[in-house]
Write a protein that holds these residues in place. Structure first.
Motif, PDB file in Angstrom:
ATOM      1  N   ILE A  70       0.852  -1.201   0.000  1.00 47.67           N
ATOM      2  CA  ILE A  70       0.000   0.000   0.000  1.00 47.67           C
ATOM      3  C   ILE A  70       0.883   1.244   0.000  1.00 47.67           C
ATOM      4  O   ILE A  70       1.726   1.431   0.876  1.00 47.67           O
ATOM      5  CB  ILE A  70      -0.946  -0.005   1.213  1.00 47.67           C
ATOM      6  N   LEU A  71       0.685   2.098  -1.005  1.00 41.66           N
ATOM      7  CA  LEU A  71       1.440   3.352  -1.126  1.00 41.66           C
ATOM      8  C   LEU A  71       0.765   4.500  -0.402  1.00 41.66           C
ATOM      9  O   LEU A  71       1.422   5.423   0.080  1.00 41.66           O
ATOM     10  CB  LEU A  71       1.616   3.709  -2.605  1.00 41.66           C
ATOM     11  N   GLY A  72      -0.554   4.476  -0.360  1.00 45.69           N
ATOM     12  CA  GLY A  72      -1.292   5.567   0.259  1.00 45.69           C
ATOM     13  C   GLY A  72      -2.772   5.252   0.275  1.00 45.69           C
ATOM     14  O   GLY A  72      -3.200   4.157  -0.112  1.00 45.69           O
ATOM     15  N   GLU A  73      -3.558   6.226   0.721  1.00 48.84           N
ATOM     16  CA  GLU A  73      -4.993   6.021   0.873  1.00 48.84           C
ATOM     17  C   GLU A  73      -5.781   7.184   0.299  1.00 48.84           C
ATOM     18  O   GLU A  73      -5.303   8.317   0.257  1.00 48.84           O
ATOM     19  CB  GLU A  73      -5.352   5.843   2.354  1.00 48.84           C
ATOM     20  N   VAL A  74      -6.994   6.847  -0.159  1.00 49.23           N
ATOM     21  CA  VAL A  74      -7.955   7.855  -0.629  1.00 49.23           C
ATOM     22  C   VAL A  74      -9.288   7.525   0.033  1.00 49.23           C
ATOM     23  O   VAL A  74      -9.706   6.366   0.061  1.00 49.23           O
ATOM     24  CB  VAL A  74      -8.105   7.800  -2.166  1.00 49.23           C
ATOM     25  N   GLN A  75      -9.938   8.538   0.600  1.00 46.00           N
ATOM     26  CA  GLN A  75     -11.254   8.313   1.200  1.00 46.00           C
ATOM     27  C   GLN A  75     -12.291   8.293   0.070  1.00 46.00           C
ATOM     28  O   GLN A  75     -12.807   9.326  -0.345  1.00 46.00           O
ATOM     29  CB  GLN A  75     -11.577   9.402   2.220  1.00 46.00           C
ATOM     30  N   GLU A  76     -12.588   7.083  -0.425  1.00 47.19           N
ATOM     31  CA  GLU A  76     -13.458   6.966  -1.597  1.00 47.19           C
ATOM     32  C   GLU A  76     -14.898   7.333  -1.271  1.00 47.19           C
ATOM     33  O   GLU A  76     -15.557   8.068  -2.005  1.00 47.19           O
ATOM     34  CB  GLU A  76     -13.384   5.545  -2.158  1.00 47.19           C
ATOM     35  N   THR A  77     -15.425   6.787  -0.175  1.00 48.74           N
ATOM     36  CA  THR A  77     -16.747   7.167   0.323  1.00 48.74           C
ATOM     37  C   THR A  77     -16.625   7.337   1.832  1.00 48.74           C
ATOM     38  O   THR A  77     -15.557   7.106   2.411  1.00 48.74           O
ATOM     39  CB  THR A  77     -17.816   6.089   0.019  1.00 48.74           C
TER      40      THR A  77
ATOM     41  N   ARG B 251      -7.419   1.871  -0.750  1.00 45.03           N
ATOM     42  CA  ARG B 251      -5.979   1.733  -0.568  1.00 45.03           C
ATOM     43  C   ARG B 251      -5.289   1.639  -1.929  1.00 45.03           C
ATOM     44  O   ARG B 251      -5.620   0.744  -2.726  1.00 45.03           O
ATOM     45  CB  ARG B 251      -5.682   0.503   0.288  1.00 45.03           C
ATOM     46  N   ILE B 252      -4.379   2.555  -2.174  1.00 39.79           N
ATOM     47  CA  ILE B 252      -3.659   2.590  -3.445  1.00 39.79           C
ATOM     48  C   ILE B 252      -2.487   1.607  -3.359  1.00 39.79           C
ATOM     49  O   ILE B 252      -1.570   1.795  -2.560  1.00 39.79           O
ATOM     50  CB  ILE B 252      -3.157   4.012  -3.769  1.00 39.79           C
ATOM     51  N   MET B 253      -2.537   0.568  -4.182  1.00 36.69           N
ATOM     52  CA  MET B 253      -1.553  -0.518  -4.088  1.00 36.69           C
ATOM     53  C   MET B 253      -0.580  -0.496  -5.266  1.00 36.69           C
ATOM     54  O   MET B 253      -0.907  -0.021  -6.353  1.00 36.69           O
ATOM     55  CB  MET B 253      -2.278  -1.865  -4.058  1.00 36.69           C
ATOM     56  N   VAL B 254       0.610  -1.049  -5.007  1.00 33.88           N
ATOM     57  CA  VAL B 254       1.559  -1.279  -6.092  1.00 33.88           C
ATOM     58  C   VAL B 254       0.965  -2.349  -7.009  1.00 33.88           C
ATOM     59  O   VAL B 254       0.478  -3.370  -6.522  1.00 33.88           O
ATOM     60  CB  VAL B 254       2.917  -1.752  -5.538  1.00 33.88           C
ATOM     61  N   PRO B 255       0.961  -2.153  -8.337  1.00 33.96           N
ATOM     62  CA  PRO B 255       0.428  -3.184  -9.238  1.00 33.96           C
ATOM     63  C   PRO B 255       1.106  -4.531  -8.985  1.00 33.96           C
ATOM     64  O   PRO B 255       2.300  -4.588  -8.650  1.00 33.96           O
ATOM     65  CB  PRO B 255       0.759  -2.640 -10.635  1.00 33.96           C
TER      66      PRO B 255
ATOM     67  N   LYS C  13      -4.962   9.465 -13.050  1.00 31.83           N
ATOM     68  CA  LYS C  13      -3.924   9.188 -14.045  1.00 31.83           C
ATOM     69  C   LYS C  13      -2.601   9.874 -13.717  1.00 31.83           C
ATOM     70  O   LYS C  13      -1.570   9.577 -14.314  1.00 31.83           O
ATOM     71  CB  LYS C  13      -4.392   9.625 -15.440  1.00 31.83           C
ATOM     72  N   GLU C  14      -2.610  10.806 -12.780  1.00 28.94           N
ATOM     73  CA  GLU C  14      -1.377  11.487 -12.410  1.00 28.94           C
ATOM     74  C   GLU C  14      -0.473  10.539 -11.624  1.00 28.94           C
ATOM     75  O   GLU C  14      -0.954   9.803 -10.747  1.00 28.94           O
ATOM     76  CB  GLU C  14      -1.682  12.708 -11.541  1.00 28.94           C
ATOM     77  N   PRO C  15       0.828  10.524 -11.899  1.00 29.22           N
ATOM     78  CA  PRO C  15       1.748   9.675 -11.123  1.00 29.22           C
ATOM     79  C   PRO C  15       1.776  10.120  -9.663  1.00 29.22           C
ATOM     80  O   PRO C  15       1.908  11.315  -9.376  1.00 29.22           O
ATOM     81  CB  PRO C  15       3.103   9.900 -11.793  1.00 29.22           C
ATOM     82  N   ILE C  16       1.638   9.152  -8.764  1.00 32.38           N
ATOM     83  CA  ILE C  16       1.717   9.481  -7.333  1.00 32.38           C
ATOM     84  C   ILE C  16       2.962   8.858  -6.705  1.00 32.38           C
ATOM     85  O   ILE C  16       3.246   9.090  -5.534  1.00 32.38           O
ATOM     86  CB  ILE C  16       0.430   9.053  -6.587  1.00 32.38           C
ATOM     87  N   ALA C  17       3.678   8.027  -7.476  1.00 29.94           N
ATOM     88  CA  ALA C  17       4.906   7.416  -6.965  1.00 29.94           C
ATOM     89  C   ALA C  17       5.781   6.977  -8.140  1.00 29.94           C
ATOM     90  O   ALA C  17       5.292   6.801  -9.263  1.00 29.94           O
ATOM     91  CB  ALA C  17       4.579   6.223  -6.069  1.00 29.94           C
ATOM     92  N   ILE C  18       7.072   6.815  -7.866  1.00 36.49           N
ATOM     93  CA  ILE C  18       8.020   6.287  -8.860  1.00 36.49           C
ATOM     94  C   ILE C  18       8.765   5.111  -8.216  1.00 36.49           C
ATOM     95  O   ILE C  18       9.297   5.240  -7.106  1.00 36.49           O
ATOM     96  CB  ILE C  18       9.026   7.358  -9.328  1.00 36.49           C
ATOM     97  N   ILE C  19       8.753   3.981  -8.923  1.00 33.54           N
ATOM     98  CA  ILE C  19       9.425   2.782  -8.427  1.00 33.54           C
ATOM     99  C   ILE C  19      10.548   2.409  -9.393  1.00 33.54           C
ATOM    100  O   ILE C  19      10.324   2.330 -10.606  1.00 33.54           O
ATOM    101  CB  ILE C  19       8.435   1.617  -8.270  1.00 33.54           C
ATOM    102  N   LYS C  20      11.742   2.179  -8.842  1.00 38.08           N
ATOM    103  CA  LYS C  20      12.867   1.723  -9.653  1.00 38.08           C
ATOM    104  C   LYS C  20      12.933   0.202  -9.553  1.00 38.08           C
ATOM    105  O   LYS C  20      13.165  -0.348  -8.477  1.00 38.08           O
ATOM    106  CB  LYS C  20      14.171   2.345  -9.158  1.00 38.08           C
TER     107      LYS C  20
ATOM    108  N   SER D 189       0.398   5.316 -10.940  1.00 35.49           N
ATOM    109  CA  SER D 189      -0.775   6.175 -10.719  1.00 35.49           C
ATOM    110  C   SER D 189      -1.812   5.407  -9.911  1.00 35.49           C
ATOM    111  O   SER D 189      -1.621   4.235  -9.571  1.00 35.49           O
ATOM    112  CB  SER D 189      -1.362   6.619 -12.059  1.00 35.49           C
ATOM    113  N   MET D 190      -2.922   6.062  -9.611  1.00 36.45           N
ATOM    114  CA  MET D 190      -3.992   5.396  -8.859  1.00 36.45           C
ATOM    115  C   MET D 190      -4.817   4.473  -9.742  1.00 36.45           C
ATOM    116  O   MET D 190      -5.606   3.683  -9.238  1.00 36.45           O
ATOM    117  CB  MET D 190      -4.901   6.450  -8.203  1.00 36.45           C
ATOM    118  N   LEU D 191      -4.636   4.544 -11.058  1.00 35.24           N
ATOM    119  CA  LEU D 191      -5.427   3.758 -11.999  1.00 35.24           C
ATOM    120  C   LEU D 191      -4.667   2.499 -12.409  1.00 35.24           C
ATOM    121  O   LEU D 191      -3.513   2.571 -12.820  1.00 35.24           O
ATOM    122  CB  LEU D 191      -5.744   4.605 -13.234  1.00 35.24           C
ATOM    123  N   GLN D 192      -5.316   1.355 -12.273  1.00 35.58           N
ATOM    124  CA  GLN D 192      -4.763   0.084 -12.729  1.00 35.58           C
ATOM    125  C   GLN D 192      -5.701  -0.551 -13.744  1.00 35.58           C
ATOM    126  O   GLN D 192      -6.904  -0.279 -13.755  1.00 35.58           O
ATOM    127  CB  GLN D 192      -4.589  -0.902 -11.557  1.00 35.58           C
ATOM    128  N   TYR D 193      -5.157  -1.411 -14.574  1.00 34.61           N
ATOM    129  CA  TYR D 193      -5.960  -2.221 -15.497  1.00 34.61           C
ATOM    130  C   TYR D 193      -5.692  -3.690 -15.180  1.00 34.61           C
ATOM    131  O   TYR D 193      -4.556  -4.062 -14.866  1.00 34.61           O
ATOM    132  CB  TYR D 193      -5.581  -1.930 -16.961  1.00 34.61           C
TER     133      TYR D 193
END
Length: 591
Positions: free
Chosen positions: A139-146, A152-156, A175-182, A192-196
């Motif tokens: 988990i990278l962070g959280e968003v209060q959806e409702t 919980r924003i997770m690493v893909p 769609k905005e990047p919220i983290a960078i992983i090497k 980003s917060m969006l996954q497919y």
């Protein structure tokens, strides 16, 4: 992809099945755009450069010679904040957006829209630290959806490495990047917060866990007699008019899962309309907020294209797995899997495959088991060892109520909980019309320790006695039909009266009565215990042949049994049982 081979030509159209040639670069389950209308389709069979495509939209007017365009993508769902409170069609198109774009109450062919609002900004709160090692599922962070669910924003799942940077608290689009992983190969990936995620591929998990906690639904016959575990799979078979949809909607409204995914798969439009109208108005008894705050609705009614029924089931369970991976308890209601199986049968017939029993494809049982096996309580991927549960409850609509037909049999093989709806019980206006003699649950041993710890040590014993009384009643009624009530002993007459009380005062439940629709587990136990207590007190008296137990209306406490379901406090039940004991002791002695 080679541009010259990205276009094919339609050679045959057979309802929702389209065949095309010239697609040598195509892959199985690749999404394609069919004809000049750009209808959404999916490749389900490949033979050299010939592809069979199931089209998820109406194909009338489509003719051979029109183009088919490859997209290079598999059928996937968009996963991000904004899923909850949404109403989608079978291929995750939001119905409200479709109505706005088409300016019509009907879905326009070839319409395209994002499943998630890409412009809306969400307040992101980071919970992970930079320069730490992360892996898929962390988990990278959280968003209060409702108000009730924190997203919980997770690493893909397929990414791991060093977290170089993570955005500070602020408002961002999905769609905005919220983290960078090497990653380990030295590449830097924007997260980003969006996954497919492809709908036909189960999301990964560390391991499945033995489920030990019941999914509390508030329905007395289910919770007390035939419970399903959190992470379990249950089936509700029943003929037309026996109450499958009402039962599933009641479970969706009141069960204690944190997230609900409700799939209306091939059911009548008026049933789905009822759900769409009711859910936003109802309050969740667990949180006091609107029920839609924790719900995703997928509406794929019987008048929509038949191929989309298959996609709707996979779309729903993929969204459910996504919330399970956050560590939530999720319940998925599929109404009904028979319509999904009928869609498979139609596509199989149009592809001229060898039919199995009753025309269903030979792989029916395999597809059904793959679907239900995605249920379960699991240890989620990631480093924090969190657990999530996905419970799947599927309605089955056997023609004429024939449970020997293939869809029912394939379902029974893989589900451990069976709630058999009976038309004869429904015709007597007894709801929920679950036949207490034919139904079963194989989760009793899983959750008996939970009952003993959280309700009462004798819950299992009380339940077993109630089941035994109901089974004895069925045998005695056969005798009564043959030789009449006069042939029964006093004890047998008592059994009939207590069984009638269990049926009418405990099992019968009005799903449309706000006070009766939901009963807490402890109150269920107290009601059943009070009825069994009366039985224990009167059992010695029933051995006296002179005392007539065909009518117990003279015992005032027996006449108060229908009031038990209105009691709210445990002390009220204790007072009732004390009255019963005193009243039986005061019965006149018959010598």
């Amino acid at each position: 992809m080679n541009k010259e081979n990205s276009l094919g030509i339609i050679t045959r159209v057979s309802g929702p099945l389209v065949e095309a040639r010239g697609l040598s670069n195509a892959r199985m389950y690749e999404v394609v755009k069919v004809s000049k209308h750009k209808l959404l389709g999916e490749i389900i069979e490949l033979n050299n450069d010939k592809a069979s495509i199931q089209v998820y939209e109406e194909t009338s007017g489509i003719a051979p010679g029109e183009p088919v365009e490859l997209t290079g993508q598999t059928m996937s769902v968009e996963l991000a904040p904004g899923l909850l409170e949404s109403i989608y069609d079978g291929i995750q198109r939001p119905l409200k957006k479709i109505e706005e774009i088409s300016k019509s109450q009907y879905i326009t062919r070839g319409i395209e829209t994002d499943a998630i609002d890409l412009e809306r900004k969400w307040e992101f709160k980071p919970t992970s630290k930079e320069q730490t090692e992360v892996q898929g599922g962390d988990i990278l962070g959280e968003v209060q959806e409702t108000e009730t669910i924190t997203h919980r924003i997770m690493v893909p799942p397929n990414i791991s490495g060093t977290l170089i940077s993570v955005k500070s608290k602020g408002n961002y689009t999905v769609k905005e990047p919220i983290a960078i992983i090497k990653t380990k190969d030295g590449k830097e990936k924007d997260i980003s917060m969006l996954q497919y995620w492809p709908i036909r591929t189960p999301r990964p998990k560390k391991e499945k866990i033995f489920p030990t906690e019941p999914l509390i639904t508030g329905v007395r016959i289910i919770d007390s007699l035939f419970p399903v575990a959190k992470g379990g799979a249950a089936s509700i078979p029943g003929p037309f008019g026996s109450g499958k949809s009402v039962t599933q909607q009641s479970l969706a409204k009141y069960c204690d899962a944190q997230v609900i995914i409700y799939i209306g798969c091939g059911e009548r439009g008026n049933e789905m309309t009822e759900a769409l109208n009711e859910f936003p108005e109802l309050l969740d008894p667990n949180t006091g907020q609107s029920l839609m705050k924790r719900t995703v609705l997928i509406a794929n009614t019987s008048n929509m294209p038949v191929a989309a029924r298959e996609a709707s089931v996979y779309t729903g369970i993929t969204i459910a797995e996504y919330y399970r991976d956050m560590g939530y308890s999720v319940a998925l209601m599929a109404d009904s899997t028979s319509r999904w199986a009928e869609a498979m049968r139609e596509m199989s017939g149009r592809m001229e495959e060898m039919p199995g029993e009753e025309g269903y494809p030979a792989y029916l049982a395999s597809r059904v088991s793959e679907f239900y096996e995605r249920a379960g309580k699991v240890t989620c991927i990631g480093t924090d060892e969190r657990q999530g549960a996905l419970s799947v409850i599927g309605a089955v609509s056997p023609p004429g109520g024939d449970l020997s037909e293939p869809v029912s049999q394939a379902t029974f093989r893989v589900t451990k909980c069976f709630w058999s709806l009976d038309a004869s019980i429904a015709y007597r206006k007894h709801f929920p019309a679950i036949n207490w003699l034919n139904s079963y649950s194989l989760y009793i041993d899983n959750i008996k320790d939970y009952w003993a710890k959280n309700v009462s040590p004798d819950f299992c014993q009380i339940r077993s006695e109630a089941m035994d009384i109901l089974q004895q009643e069925a045998k005695l009624l056969e005798i009564v039909r043959l030789v009449g009530m006069e042939a029964l002993s006093g004890y047998e007459k008592l059994i009939l009266e207590i069984a009638r009380s269990i049926r009418e005062d405990f099992l019968f439940q009005n799903a449309f009565d706000p006070d009766d629709a939901y009963t807490p587990l402890i109150i269920q136990y107290e009601i059943l215990r009070s009825i069994i207590h009366l039985y224990h007190e009167l059992k010695p008296e029933s051995e006296n042949r002179e005392r007539d137990f065909s009518d117990l209306s003279g015992i005032s406490s027996f006449g108060k049994l229908p009031e038990l379901k209105n009691y709210k406090e445990v002390k009220e039940f204790e007072d009732f049982r004390n009255i019963v004991t005193a009243e039986v002791k005061s019965l006149p002695v018959i010598s």
